[in-house]
Motif scaffolding. Structure first.
Motif, mmCIF file in Angstrom:
data_model
loop_
_atom_site.group_PDB
_atom_site.id
_atom_site.type_symbol
_atom_site.label_atom_id
_atom_site.label_comp_id
_atom_site.label_asym_id
_atom_site.label_seq_id
_atom_site.Cartn_x
_atom_site.Cartn_y
_atom_site.Cartn_z
ATOM 1 N N ARG A 67 0.812 -1.205 0.000
ATOM 2 C CA ARG A 67 0.000 0.000 0.000
ATOM 3 C C ARG A 67 0.853 1.266 0.000
ATOM 4 N N ASN A 68 0.513 2.193 -0.900
ATOM 5 C CA ASN A 68 1.176 3.494 -0.949
ATOM 6 C C ASN A 68 0.388 4.457 -0.076
ATOM 7 N N PRO A 69 0.984 4.890 1.040
ATOM 8 C CA PRO A 69 0.212 5.741 1.969
ATOM 9 C C PRO A 69 -0.084 7.133 1.402
ATOM 10 N N ASP A 70 0.582 7.511 0.315
ATOM 11 C CA ASP A 70 0.385 8.858 -0.231
ATOM 12 C C ASP A 70 -0.789 8.956 -1.204
ATOM 13 N N PHE A 71 -1.435 7.832 -1.449
ATOM 14 C CA PHE A 71 -2.557 7.882 -2.381
ATOM 15 C C PHE A 71 -3.732 7.120 -1.769
ATOM 16 N N PRO A 72 -4.952 7.658 -1.946
ATOM 17 C CA PRO A 72 -6.092 6.979 -1.303
ATOM 18 C C PRO A 72 -6.377 5.619 -1.936
ATOM 19 N N THR A 73 -6.868 4.700 -1.118
ATOM 20 C CA THR A 73 -7.410 3.454 -1.649
ATOM 21 C C THR A 73 -8.883 3.690 -1.935
ATOM 22 N N ARG A 74 -9.477 2.809 -2.697
ATOM 23 C CA ARG A 74 -10.905 2.949 -2.971
ATOM 24 C C ARG A 74 -11.706 1.941 -2.159
ATOM 25 N N THR A 75 -12.994 2.225 -2.053
ATOM 26 C CA THR A 75 -13.881 1.291 -1.370
ATOM 27 C C THR A 75 -14.516 0.364 -2.397
ATOM 28 N N ILE A 76 -15.227 -0.591 -1.877
ATOM 29 C CA ILE A 76 -16.034 -1.485 -2.708
ATOM 30 C C ILE A 76 -17.129 -0.646 -3.398
ATOM 31 N N GLY A 77 -17.517 -1.081 -4.595
ATOM 32 C CA GLY A 77 -18.716 -0.503 -5.211
ATOM 33 C C GLY A 77 -18.543 0.824 -5.915
ATOM 34 N N VAL A 78 -17.307 1.232 -6.224
ATOM 35 C CA VAL A 78 -17.127 2.456 -7.008
ATOM 36 C C VAL A 78 -16.279 2.144 -8.252
ATOM 37 N N VAL A 79 -16.392 3.038 -9.235
ATOM 38 C CA VAL A 79 -15.657 2.867 -10.485
ATOM 39 C C VAL A 79 -14.363 3.667 -10.409
ATOM 40 N N GLU A 80 -13.310 3.167 -11.057
ATOM 41 C CA GLU A 80 -12.050 3.905 -11.097
ATOM 42 C C GLU A 80 -11.366 3.684 -12.432
ATOM 43 N N LYS A 81 -10.344 4.494 -12.692
ATOM 44 C CA LYS A 81 -9.599 4.404 -13.952
ATOM 45 C C LYS A 81 -8.372 5.286 -13.852
ATOM 46 N N CYS A 82 -7.584 5.295 -14.922
ATOM 47 C CA CYS A 82 -6.417 6.171 -15.035
ATOM 48 C C CYS A 82 -6.856 7.622 -14.906
ATOM 49 N N THR A 83 -6.050 8.426 -14.181
ATOM 50 C CA THR A 83 -6.428 9.820 -13.966
ATOM 51 C C THR A 83 -5.458 10.818 -14.591
ATOM 52 N N PHE A 84 -4.423 10.344 -15.257
ATOM 53 C CA PHE A 84 -3.317 11.194 -15.721
ATOM 54 C C PHE A 84 -2.541 11.784 -14.539
ATOM 55 N N CYS A 85 -2.673 11.177 -13.378
ATOM 56 C CA CYS A 85 -1.847 11.509 -12.206
ATOM 57 C C CYS A 85 -1.883 12.986 -11.779
ATOM 58 N N PRO A 86 -3.015 13.564 -11.523
ATOM 59 C CA PRO A 86 -3.032 14.971 -11.088
ATOM 60 C C PRO A 86 -2.225 15.193 -9.814
ATOM 61 N N GLU A 87 -2.195 14.185 -8.933
ATOM 62 C CA GLU A 87 -1.469 14.363 -7.669
ATOM 63 C C GLU A 87 0.029 14.452 -7.901
ATOM 64 N N ARG A 88 0.514 13.784 -8.949
ATOM 65 C CA ARG A 88 1.948 13.853 -9.265
ATOM 66 C C ARG A 88 2.264 15.148 -10.014
ATOM 67 N N LEU A 89 1.395 15.517 -10.937
ATOM 68 C CA LEU A 89 1.607 16.763 -11.688
ATOM 69 C C LEU A 89 1.679 17.949 -10.735
ATOM 70 N N ALA A 90 0.856 17.900 -9.698
ATOM 71 C CA ALA A 90 0.830 19.011 -8.738
ATOM 72 C C ALA A 90 2.156 19.136 -8.002
ATOM 73 N N ARG A 91 2.871 18.018 -7.930
ATOM 74 C CA ARG A 91 4.188 18.052 -7.272
ATOM 75 C C ARG A 91 5.305 18.277 -8.275
ATOM 76 N N GLY A 92 4.912 18.554 -9.515
ATOM 77 C CA GLY A 92 5.912 18.798 -10.541
ATOM 78 C C GLY A 92 6.488 17.544 -11.139
ATOM 79 N N GLN A 93 5.843 16.391 -10.874
ATOM 80 C CA GLN A 93 6.332 15.131 -11.439
ATOM 81 C C GLN A 93 5.561 14.795 -12.704
ATOM 82 N N GLN A 94 6.088 13.847 -13.471
ATOM 83 C CA GLN A 94 5.386 13.310 -14.628
ATOM 84 C C GLN A 94 4.427 12.216 -14.150
#
Lengths: 390, 265
Positions: B182-209
């Motif tokens: 588990r990566n503590p810097d990123f939220p985990t999801r719960t059961i019953g929701v949809v997810e997908k690639c996000t283009f990493c906004p959390e990384r872009l905000a830190r100046g990362q790719q």
């Protein structure tokens, strides 16, 4: 009036207990699903809607079909439907109830369902579907209950209910049109992406719903003092006949477009449903049963000589109902997901848990229907108007 | 120590505001816009990606998918009972014919037909998933990213029916027991929701790719499509690129450089 539901004979209470038990089993199964997630169903990443949404789609049609009695009775003053209009309206109430429950049990996060209202999103068809379904439920409860109450008092229905009745006519069309738009507006699902979807939905609704109504009316005649009369049943039979012809015609239009154009995406779902793809064909037997039943039902319905005999009509109605249930309550939704977006096949089949939940929802719907019909018939028994003069 | 009512309300209000802001930042990162806001802006940001599949091997893909899935706490549900039914994936691979089913040709070079292609969310300009979502749980950020708020998702899966690219995964089961590390810097999801690639906004905000781009050895180029001088625009104007299912009008922001002459040899 609701107190009438508390006084009934042995048959009535047996039916109530049986339905309540199935509903109870469904509720327990739902609690299991609630705790373990939708992974307990047969749905998957590729077939992400299954039995629940297809039952919902089918039942929206049954609900909308009440309008096939309301139009002749209220717009054309066709008095012969006087005894059965209420059956149609209460069937709509029970069906919309089931629709909502099927949507609810399909939610991954059911506790958040109010987000649809808290964050209204007009660009989503699901938002409009929730809106029109709730409105239709409200209209039919109010109209059915008020007219029955007036009948009990042997007074004409209050004047304010007339506009609601007229409103319920386009509203019935709207619920099935909007439900068709859930599918018909999605790019990349060729099986659904068809302008005739709403028309096809309405045709199948106006065949399947009235067919169920005939079955229900004749069951009521057998087990209660209620008699819908011969002529009204025959008139509904004619509606079933025309609508079923239109429905089959619309499906054949789809087949023509898909196969004459020879566009692969348009053909694939039909191929999966009727012959199978690469050895995958779980739905093939069911779909052929649907076709065969549809053909036999039309042979029985179209010649008046056969249809006029009530024992034939009811058999034809059972065939129509099963045929349409398979076509719309199974094939239409699943067929849209197979093959998937990569051209490969992931099959779907409901699990036991999913089936028990589905049966539970149907049981709740029929429980509602039984109670409403009991009230309607008891009111008329007291008035001595339980038998149709036609 | 006693605090008066005024003070209490002040603290409570600030705490609440702080909590909601941090939760929001965690998930959204960028200014949100739920409505359409389409087409290339003349100025500003419109993020996109070019993938040079000529430079990528199956080993690269494994590394890329691993980087993405690890940093985003994507559960590993594939091996379970050898069953892909409950699978969750943000970036994965498939064959040419499955990636570009509209452009199948029996006479393509064998090397091309045998090649695998990375698949991920296309961050469409006209995203059907956003159009169909009944709660605005998935929405289009101003820079073109299609992001989502997993706390608002009701799990109706209309977006999965709507997405023509199979980019969305639903949490059919509780994902948390299946997260290998588990990566503590990123939220985990719960059961019953949809997810997908996000283009990493959390990384872009830190100046990362984005995580995949970072480990792609330069084969994945990420940047601003609205800036005609950006690296990605330079790549797109000098290479022939394909997009998936262009006839659907979704206008994907992920472009594939598949080469051509390279395969003929």
């Amino acid at each position: 009036m609701l107190d009438k539901a508390l006084h009934g004979g042995k048959t009535y209470w047996t039916l109530i207990i049986v339905l309540a038990s199935i509903a109870g089993a469904g509720t327990l199964a739902y609690l299991y699903q609630f705790n373990n997630g939708l992974g307990v169903t047969g749905m998957s990443r590729d077939v992400s809607w299954g039995f629940y949404i297809s039952q919902f789609t089918f039942l929206v049609g049954v609900a909308a079909s009440a309008v096939m009695l309301v139009i002749p009775y209220y717009l054309h003053d066709y008095k012969k439907f006087g005894k059965i209009v209420i059956l149609g309206e209460f069937l709509a109430v029970a069906s919309v109830t089931m629709c909502m429950l099927f949507i609810f049990v399909d939610m991954g996060q059911p506790m958040r369902i109010l987000n649809v209202i808290l964050h209204p999103t007009p660009n989503s068809i699901l938002f409009w579907d929730a809106t029109v379904l709730n409105g239709y439920l409200f209209l039919n409860i109010v109209i059915g209950w008020t007219t029955l109450h007036a009948e009990k008092k042997q007074a004409p229905p209050p004047s304010w209910v007339k506009p609601l009745i007229y409103l319920s006519i386009p509203w019935a069309v709207s619920i099935h049109t909007v439900t068709a738009f859930l599918y018909a507006g999605i790019p990349g699902r060729h099986f659904w992406l068809t302008a005739i979807m709403a028309a096809r939905f309405l045709a199948s609704a106006f065949a399947g719903g009235p067919a169920l109504l005939i079955i229900l009316a004749l069951i009521l005649r057998k087990y209660t003092k209620f008699d819908p009369g011969r002529e009204p049943i025959q008139a509904v039979g004619k509606i079933v006949t025309y609508a079923m012809c239109a429905n089959v015609f619309f499906i054949l239009l789809e087949v023509f477009t898909a196969f004459y154009s020879n566009i692969p995406g348009h053909m694939h779902s039909f191929e999966y449903l009727f012959v199978g793809i690469e050895g995958h064909g779980k739905l093939v037997p069911l779909m052929w049963i649907s076709v065969i039943f549809a053909v036999i039902s039309l042979i029985m319905l179209i010649p008046p000589k056969i249809r006029n005999k009530e024992s034939n009509l009811i058999k034809a109605c059972v065939l129509v109902f099963i045929s349409l249930w398979i076509d719309k309550g199974f094939g239409l939704v699943i067929g849209g997901f197979v093959p998937n977006h990569f051209g490969t096949v992931t099959e779907y089949w409901p699990t036991l848990i999913e089936t028990v939940i589905t049966l539970g929802v149907w049981a709740i719907g029929f429980l509602t229907l039984t109670i409403l019909y009991k009230v309607a018939i008891s009111v008329r028994e007291e008035l001595g108007t339980v038998k149709s003069e036609y | 120590m006693s605090i008066n009512r005024r003070k209490f309300l002040k603290i409570a209000g600030l705490t609440g505001l702080g909590l909601s802001l941090s939760a929001r930042d965690f998930i959204l990162m960028s200014p949100a816009e739920a409505s359409g806001g389409h087409s290339l802006p003349s100025s500003g940001e419109r993020l996109g990606m070019a993938i040079d599949v000529r430079k990528l091997t199956d080993a690269d893909y494994a590394r890329i998918a691993d980087a993405c899935h690890t940093v985003h706490n994507v559960p590993t549900l594939i091996p379970e009972k050898n069953n892909v039914k409950n699978e969750v994936k943000w970036i994965w691979t498939d064959t040419y014919n499955h990636t570009f089913p509209e452009q199948i040709n029996d006479y393509h070079p064998e090397a091309l037909r045998n090649k695998t292609f990375p698949l991920l969310c296309n961050h469409c300009d006209k995203p059907p998933c956003v159009r169909v979502c009944p709660t605005k749980a998935t929405f289009r950020a101003k820079n073109g990213m299609i992001v989502q708020d997993p706390h608002r998702c009701i799990g109706c899966r209309f977006c999965m029916a709507g997405c023509p690219y199979g980019s969305r995964s639903f949490n059919w089961v509780d994902p948390r027991p299946y997260i290998p590390k588990r990566n503590p810097d990123f939220p985990t999801r719960t059961i019953g929701v949809v997810e997908k690639c996000t283009f990493c906004p959390e990384r872009l905000a830190r100046g990362q790719q984005p995580a995949c781009v970072e480990v792609s050895n330069g084969a994945m180029i990420f940047g601003n499509l609205a800036d005609s001088h950006s690296e990605i625009r330079n790549i797109l104007s000098t290479h022939f690129t394909l997009r998936r299912k262009p006839t659907l009008g979704t206008m994907p922001s992920v472009f594939y450089i598949i080469g051509g002459e390279d395969y003929a040899g």
